[in-house]
Scaffold this motif. Structure first.
Motif, PDB file in Angstrom:
ATOM      1  N   UNK A 375       6.096  -1.636  -5.647  1.00 55.25           N
ATOM      2  CA  UNK A 375       5.799  -0.409  -6.042  1.00 55.25           C
ATOM      3  C   UNK A 375       3.934  -0.418  -6.406  1.00 55.25           C
ATOM      4  N   UNK A 376       2.917  -0.829  -5.084  1.00 50.17           N
ATOM      5  CA  UNK A 376       1.779  -0.964  -5.056  1.00 50.17           C
ATOM      6  C   UNK A 376       1.539   0.034  -4.485  1.00 50.17           C
ATOM      7  N   UNK A 377       1.206   0.501  -4.006  1.00 48.58           N
ATOM      8  CA  UNK A 377       0.496   1.637  -2.381  1.00 48.58           C
ATOM      9  C   UNK A 377       0.269   0.301  -1.435  1.00 48.58           C
ATOM     10  N   UNK A 378       0.027   0.702  -0.070  1.00 51.92           N
ATOM     11  CA  UNK A 378      -0.345   0.272   0.665  1.00 51.92           C
ATOM     12  C   UNK A 378      -1.886   0.997   1.211  1.00 51.92           C
ATOM     13  N   UNK A 429      -4.437  -4.033  -1.141  1.00 57.49           N
ATOM     14  CA  UNK A 429      -4.206  -4.548   0.408  1.00 57.49           C
ATOM     15  C   UNK A 429      -3.137  -4.386   0.558  1.00 57.49           C
ATOM     16  N   UNK A 430      -3.393  -3.738   1.653  1.00 52.23           N
ATOM     17  CA  UNK A 430      -1.467  -4.110   3.044  1.00 52.23           C
ATOM     18  C   UNK A 430      -2.333  -5.065   3.748  1.00 52.23           C
ATOM     19  N   UNK A 431      -0.669  -6.388   3.144  1.00 51.41           N
ATOM     20  CA  UNK A 431      -0.742  -6.808   4.550  1.00 51.41           C
ATOM     21  C   UNK A 431       0.433  -7.392   4.661  1.00 51.41           C
ATOM     22  N   UNK A 432       0.399  -8.374   5.975  1.00 50.83           N
ATOM     23  CA  UNK A 432       1.832  -8.781   6.628  1.00 50.83           C
ATOM     24  C   UNK A 432       2.227  -9.376   5.714  1.00 50.83           C
TER      25      UNK A 432
END
Length: 456
Positions: A375-378, A429-432
């Motif tokens: 539900x959160x943008x990357x 923030x996009x993360x692994x």
């Protein structure tokens, strides 16, 4: 199979007055080299390009190339409901419960700042895009859900989520008169806006082209090299040739996995429906934007237009049980027929004063949103790929999130600042770790609605 934009999409009403850049190509072949390649010419990609060129003007201006698979702004931005609506309490309460009030407040403030930032830009650039800043009214139509929403709302100020203080609530005694919506059990109201999104984006794209950006419509990014060459550059393959670049920005939302496979299970194409409804007899015009909500996940949304028409989106309750209609579906060239039927007589059913309006659906279309499974943008640097950046997965809520995210990405690209200094909410923030998370809010929400419907 990863989705690419469908050909011959249903015409969106926002695209009825086409800009001269709609099918623009800067040259027959793409440049062989570019400092930055941006994939996507909606609000996200346009924001990145604009802010890159604003940050460094003149002879040091970066070489920016924008690739778009179809026409300019023909994806979600050109097919949405026209809302510029921050969420100061509803989803924010969900975020506060999961991530804590501090991070939830970051998101609320970030979204609120979009209304002011876009308003200022429209004024300074003299953009003809029908921007109206007004009040949003979230109408609760289910008594139980209304009590639940009010309880969550009341909890927020006490835990430090100050955005809720900008929201006013009307109970059942006042809500129907306040909102003009039949059967209103309560309503929340707060500052929001609405806009002609296509006109806004194309005006800014025009500024970018004037400042030297290269724009290529009908030029999809077909493949990204898996490794950099000896000069530290990626190769982006297109039908008009290959481009060498040190920086790639994936502003491709629902279509991201077609060129960035690691997001194939994390950003999913989700098909939605919007329409334009026009009255045929005089009616007192609406002046505020609306959400008509039966539950947290079941709602319609609409904005009024100066010409007396309204843009309405939603109807999810009519087709969500058949996931093939909407989940992992990128066919915006087809209509969901049950949604078409849903909007017949919509204003007459739901709004006082519209019973004799003769309001009818003038145009209806589908659009493909990029839904994130958490539900959160990357947003940020693609994990493990230095020089590659992403801003995608806005889950149908990009208008109050994408513009300033683009500003942050531009600073990360041109100035090398870390994500923490970008001004973008930390949980975006996009993360692994997010890519490895075993979670799918999209299908879980649909399942929860089905269980709730069965109980009711």
């Amino acid at each position: 199979m990863a989705a690419m934009p469908a050909q011959n999409p249903l015409p969106s009403w926002w695209r009825t007055q086409l800009h001269q850049l709609d099918d623009y190509v800067s040259s027959e072949s793409v440049p062989t080299e570019s400092d930055i390649v941006i994939i996507g010419a909606g609000i996200s990609g346009t924001s990145v390009a604009y802010h890159l060129l604003q940050q460094k003007k003149g002879p040091n201006s970066p070489k920016v190339t924008i690739l778009e698979a179809r026409q300019a702004c023909s994806g979600a931005t050109g097919r949405n409901g026209g809302h510029l609506r921050p969420d100061p309490y509803s989803f924010i309460s969900q975020l506060a419960a999961e991530y804590g009030p501090g991070l939830a407040e970051e998101v609320a403030e970030f979204e609120r700042s979009h209304v002011d930032a876009i308003s200022s830009l429209v004024k300074s650039e003299e953009i003809d895009c029908d921007l109206i800043v007004t009040e949003a009214i979230d109408v609760q139509l289910n008594p139980k859900e209304c009590r639940k929403a009010k309880s969550s709302f009341d909890h927020l100020p006490g835990i430090g989520v100050k955005s809720a203080e900008r929201v006013s609530f009307s109970d059942q005694r006042e809500a129907e008169e306040r909102s003009r919506v039949k059967g209103a059990q309560g309503c929340f109201s707060y500052k929001a806006g609405h806009i002609w999104p296509y006109k806004f984006v194309l005006h800014i794209l025009g500024r970018c082209v004037e400042q030297g950006a290269k724009l290529y419509t009908h030029t999809p990014a077909q493949h990204i090299s898996s490794d950099k060459d000896t000069s530290g550059r990626w190769t982006v393959d297109t039908p008009r040739g290959a481009i060498k670049t040190r920086h790639i920005v994936f502003a491709s939302n629902a279509y991201t996995s077609a060129v960035l496979p690691m997001y194939s299970d994390k950003i999913i194409p989700v098909r939605g429906v919007c329409c334009r409804i026009v009255p045929t007899r005089p009616v007192k015009r609406l002046t505020e934007t609306y959400t008509l909500r039966w539950s947290w996940s079941e709602f319609d949304y609409l904005i009024p237009r100066e010409d007396g028409s309204v843009i309405v989106g939603g109807a999810w309750s009519k087709y969500y049980r058949n996931t093939g209609y909407w989940y992992n579906n990128a066919n915006d060239n087809e209509m969901i027929e049950s949604a078409r039927e849903y909007f017949d007589g919509y204003m007459q059913r739901n709004f006082h004063g519209w019973e004799e309006s003769g309001a009818h659906v003038d145009q209806i279309w589908t659009g493909i949103m990029g839904y994130s499974t958490d539900s959160l943008p990357h947003i940020g640097q693609v994990p493990g790929e230095k020089g590659q950046f992403i801003m995608a997965g806005f889950t149908g809520h990009g208008m109050p999130q994408a513009w300033l995210s683009g500003k942050g990405i531009a600073a990360m690209v041109s100035e090398g600042i870390p994500f923490a200094e970008s001004g973008i909410p930390r949980i975006f923030e996009t993360t692994q770790a997010r890519l490895q998370k075993d979670k799918n809010d999209i299908l879980e929400t649909a399942g929860d609605v089905d269980k709730r419907s069965a109980r009711l």
